[in-house]
Write a protein that holds these residues in place. Structure first.
Motif, mmCIF file in Angstrom:
data_model
loop_
_atom_site.group_PDB
_atom_site.id
_atom_site.type_symbol
_atom_site.label_atom_id
_atom_site.label_comp_id
_atom_site.label_asym_id
_atom_site.label_seq_id
_atom_site.Cartn_x
_atom_site.Cartn_y
_atom_site.Cartn_z
ATOM 1 N N ILE A 30 0.701 -12.039 2.268
ATOM 2 C CA ILE A 30 2.013 -11.941 2.907
ATOM 3 C C ILE A 30 2.068 -10.793 3.901
ATOM 4 O O ILE A 30 2.579 -10.931 5.023
ATOM 5 C CB ILE A 30 3.121 -11.797 1.854
ATOM 6 C CG1 ILE A 30 3.059 -12.951 0.838
ATOM 7 C CG2 ILE A 30 4.484 -11.736 2.535
ATOM 8 C CD1 ILE A 30 3.130 -14.325 1.453
ATOM 9 N N ARG A 31 1.525 -9.633 3.513
ATOM 10 C CA ARG A 31 1.562 -8.480 4.414
ATOM 11 C C ARG A 31 0.688 -8.714 5.641
ATOM 12 O O ARG A 31 1.076 -8.343 6.755
ATOM 13 C CB ARG A 31 1.113 -7.216 3.679
ATOM 14 C CG ARG A 31 1.117 -5.957 4.572
ATOM 15 C CD ARG A 31 0.605 -4.743 3.819
ATOM 16 N NE ARG A 31 -0.636 -5.017 3.125
ATOM 17 C CZ ARG A 31 -1.823 -5.114 3.749
ATOM 18 N NH1 ARG A 31 -1.913 -4.975 5.060
ATOM 19 N NH2 ARG A 31 -2.918 -5.358 3.048
ATOM 20 N N ARG A 32 -0.479 -9.326 5.449
ATOM 21 C CA ARG A 32 -1.339 -9.599 6.605
ATOM 22 C C ARG A 32 -0.641 -10.521 7.591
ATOM 23 O O ARG A 32 -0.723 -10.323 8.813
ATOM 24 C CB ARG A 32 -2.661 -10.209 6.157
ATOM 25 C CG ARG A 32 -3.703 -9.211 5.697
ATOM 26 C CD ARG A 32 -5.032 -9.893 5.489
ATOM 27 N NE ARG A 32 -5.492 -10.521 6.726
ATOM 28 C CZ ARG A 32 -6.392 -11.496 6.757
ATOM 29 N NH1 ARG A 32 -6.876 -11.999 5.639
ATOM 30 N NH2 ARG A 32 -6.771 -12.003 7.919
ATOM 31 N N ASP A 33 0.058 -11.513 7.082
ATOM 32 C CA ASP A 33 0.809 -12.399 7.975
ATOM 33 C C ASP A 33 1.850 -11.615 8.758
ATOM 34 O O ASP A 33 2.010 -11.795 9.967
ATOM 35 C CB ASP A 33 1.497 -13.504 7.178
ATOM 36 C CG ASP A 33 0.531 -14.585 6.715
ATOM 37 O OD1 ASP A 33 -0.613 -14.588 7.207
ATOM 38 O OD2 ASP A 33 0.923 -15.407 5.881
ATOM 39 N N ASP A 54 0.554 -29.722 7.138
ATOM 40 C CA ASP A 54 0.988 -28.967 5.963
ATOM 41 C C ASP A 54 0.060 -29.310 4.800
ATOM 42 O O ASP A 54 0.028 -30.439 4.324
ATOM 43 C CB ASP A 54 2.435 -29.329 5.613
ATOM 44 C CG ASP A 54 3.023 -28.420 4.536
ATOM 45 O OD1 ASP A 54 2.250 -27.882 3.716
ATOM 46 O OD2 ASP A 54 4.259 -28.255 4.513
ATOM 47 N N SER A 55 -0.688 -28.314 4.345
ATOM 48 C CA SER A 55 -1.693 -28.547 3.304
ATOM 49 C C SER A 55 -1.179 -28.277 1.892
ATOM 50 O O SER A 55 -1.952 -28.391 0.936
ATOM 51 C CB SER A 55 -2.913 -27.648 3.564
ATOM 52 O OG SER A 55 -2.584 -26.278 3.382
ATOM 53 N N THR A 56 0.111 -27.973 1.752
ATOM 54 C CA THR A 56 0.651 -27.565 0.451
ATOM 55 C C THR A 56 0.340 -28.576 -0.643
ATOM 56 O O THR A 56 -0.110 -28.205 -1.735
ATOM 57 C CB THR A 56 2.176 -27.364 0.539
ATOM 58 O OG1 THR A 56 2.476 -26.405 1.567
ATOM 59 C CG2 THR A 56 2.721 -26.859 -0.790
ATOM 60 N N ASP A 113 2.997 -23.525 1.846
ATOM 61 C CA ASP A 113 4.028 -22.597 1.383
ATOM 62 C C ASP A 113 3.373 -21.352 0.789
ATOM 63 O O ASP A 113 2.209 -21.378 0.361
ATOM 64 C CB ASP A 113 4.998 -23.267 0.404
ATOM 65 C CG ASP A 113 4.384 -23.610 -0.936
ATOM 66 O OD1 ASP A 113 3.675 -22.777 -1.508
ATOM 67 O OD2 ASP A 113 4.642 -24.724 -1.426
ATOM 68 N N PRO A 114 4.091 -20.220 0.759
ATOM 69 C CA PRO A 114 3.501 -18.947 0.329
ATOM 70 C C PRO A 114 2.876 -18.976 -1.062
ATOM 71 O O PRO A 114 1.793 -18.416 -1.269
ATOM 72 C CB PRO A 114 4.693 -17.980 0.393
ATOM 73 C CG PRO A 114 5.589 -18.561 1.426
ATOM 74 C CD PRO A 114 5.471 -20.048 1.254
ATOM 75 N N ASP A 115 3.524 -19.622 -2.022
ATOM 76 C CA ASP A 115 2.976 -19.662 -3.385
ATOM 77 C C ASP A 115 1.619 -20.356 -3.398
ATOM 78 O O ASP A 115 0.685 -19.918 -4.082
ATOM 79 C CB ASP A 115 3.941 -20.380 -4.333
ATOM 80 C CG ASP A 115 5.185 -19.563 -4.624
ATOM 81 O OD1 ASP A 115 5.154 -18.332 -4.379
ATOM 82 O OD2 ASP A 115 6.185 -20.143 -5.087
ATOM 83 N N ALA A 116 1.497 -21.432 -2.664
ATOM 84 C CA ALA A 116 0.230 -22.162 -2.612
ATOM 85 C C ALA A 116 -0.848 -21.324 -1.956
ATOM 86 O O ALA A 116 -2.011 -21.307 -2.404
ATOM 87 C CB ALA A 116 0.412 -23.475 -1.850
ATOM 88 N N ARG A 117 -0.480 -20.609 -0.909
ATOM 89 C CA ARG A 117 -1.466 -19.793 -0.203
ATOM 90 C C ARG A 117 -1.972 -18.646 -1.075
ATOM 91 O O ARG A 117 -3.172 -18.350 -1.103
ATOM 92 C CB ARG A 117 -0.877 -19.271 1.110
ATOM 93 C CG ARG A 117 -0.620 -20.397 2.101
ATOM 94 C CD ARG A 117 -0.263 -19.918 3.479
ATOM 95 N NE ARG A 117 1.085 -19.406 3.583
ATOM 96 C CZ ARG A 117 1.415 -18.147 3.822
ATOM 97 N NH1 ARG A 117 0.461 -17.227 3.971
ATOM 98 N NH2 ARG A 117 2.670 -17.773 3.916
ATOM 99 N N VAL A 118 -1.059 -18.004 -1.791
ATOM 100 C CA VAL A 118 -1.453 -16.911 -2.680
ATOM 101 C C VAL A 118 -2.342 -17.439 -3.806
ATOM 102 O O VAL A 118 -3.358 -16.833 -4.154
ATOM 103 C CB VAL A 118 -0.213 -16.201 -3.259
ATOM 104 C CG1 VAL A 118 -0.616 -15.219 -4.370
ATOM 105 C CG2 VAL A 118 0.534 -15.460 -2.151
#
Length: 219
Positions: A174-177, A197-199, A148-153
């Motif tokens: 997010i922008r690069r994606d 899913d690695s979250t 999920d985005p929060d985990a990735r950031v």
């Protein structure tokens, strides 16, 4: 054996691929480092026009190491391994990566590295955009690694430490994606690609999952 790992920014592609390569005794290829190296050279040369970026990529003496413990990257004789990870390169790399002819040139080089590695009697784990669908669609194992985005950031910020703030990291991820999704498909799994899913997983658990998939291929 060829193992390809795709997925969005910050999903853990590189760490997972290195872990799998170490575990199975395979070579490792960070395809994204090649786009970063071109972005670094473009910044050095003050190049931004698409035609100039294509010429730069085609003329580049680009050497990418395949040792998971020492994957050095050299661009036109300069070791840029650390430089291409700087925030300013992360912020600019999509401007290079979205140029179709640049992607075509680097995909060609990536396929050569894979072919040369296999010809040398060794398998390889490659990670990055398009690896499961364009670079090596015939790979033995193809994984779309998501989180999920929060985990990735949070992961990317942890990698960078205090170099940049969370807002800047969020923009990069997010922008690069968003930018890269205009030229690469990495948000949904293609036929035959397994989603991991690695979250909620540790790095070791993600590596275990990919190694288990590889084991099934050769069971």
């Amino acid at each position: 054996m060829v193992i390809a790992i795709d997925g969005p920014s910050g999903s853990g592609k590189s760490s997972t691929a290195k872990g799998v390569a170490r575990r199975l005794g395979l070579a490792f290829l960070d395809t994204g480092s090649m786009y970063r190296a071109c972005a670094w050279q473009a910044a050095e040369d003050g190049v931004s026009d698409a035609a100039d970026l294509v010429a730069l990529a085609r003329a580049a003496d680009l050497q990418v190491g395949t040792d998971p413990d020492d994957a050095r990257v050299r661009m036109n004789g300069t070791d840029v391994t650390e430089a291409i990870r700087l925030p300013q390169i992360s912020a600019e790399v999509s401007k290079v990566a979205v140029v179709p002819e640049v992607r075509g040139e680097l995909v060609r080089r990536q396929r050569e590295i894979v072919a040369d590695t296999l010809a040398g009697g060794r398998g390889i784990v490659l990670e990055g955009r398009d690896t499961t669908t364009v670079v090596t669609p015939e790979a033995d194992v193809r994984v779309l690694l998501v989180a999920d985005p929060d985990a990735r950031v949070a992961r990317r910020h942890a990698e960078l430490g205090e170099v940049v703030d969370v807002a800047a990291v969020s923009d990069q991820v997010i922008r690069r994606d968003r930018d890269d999704s205009t030229v690469a498909a990495f948000t949904e799994a293609a036929d035959g690609v397994v989603v991991v899913d690695s979250t909620e997983l540790t790095l070791e658990q993600v590596v275990d999952a990919v190694v288990a998939l590889a084991g099934k291929v050769h069971a």
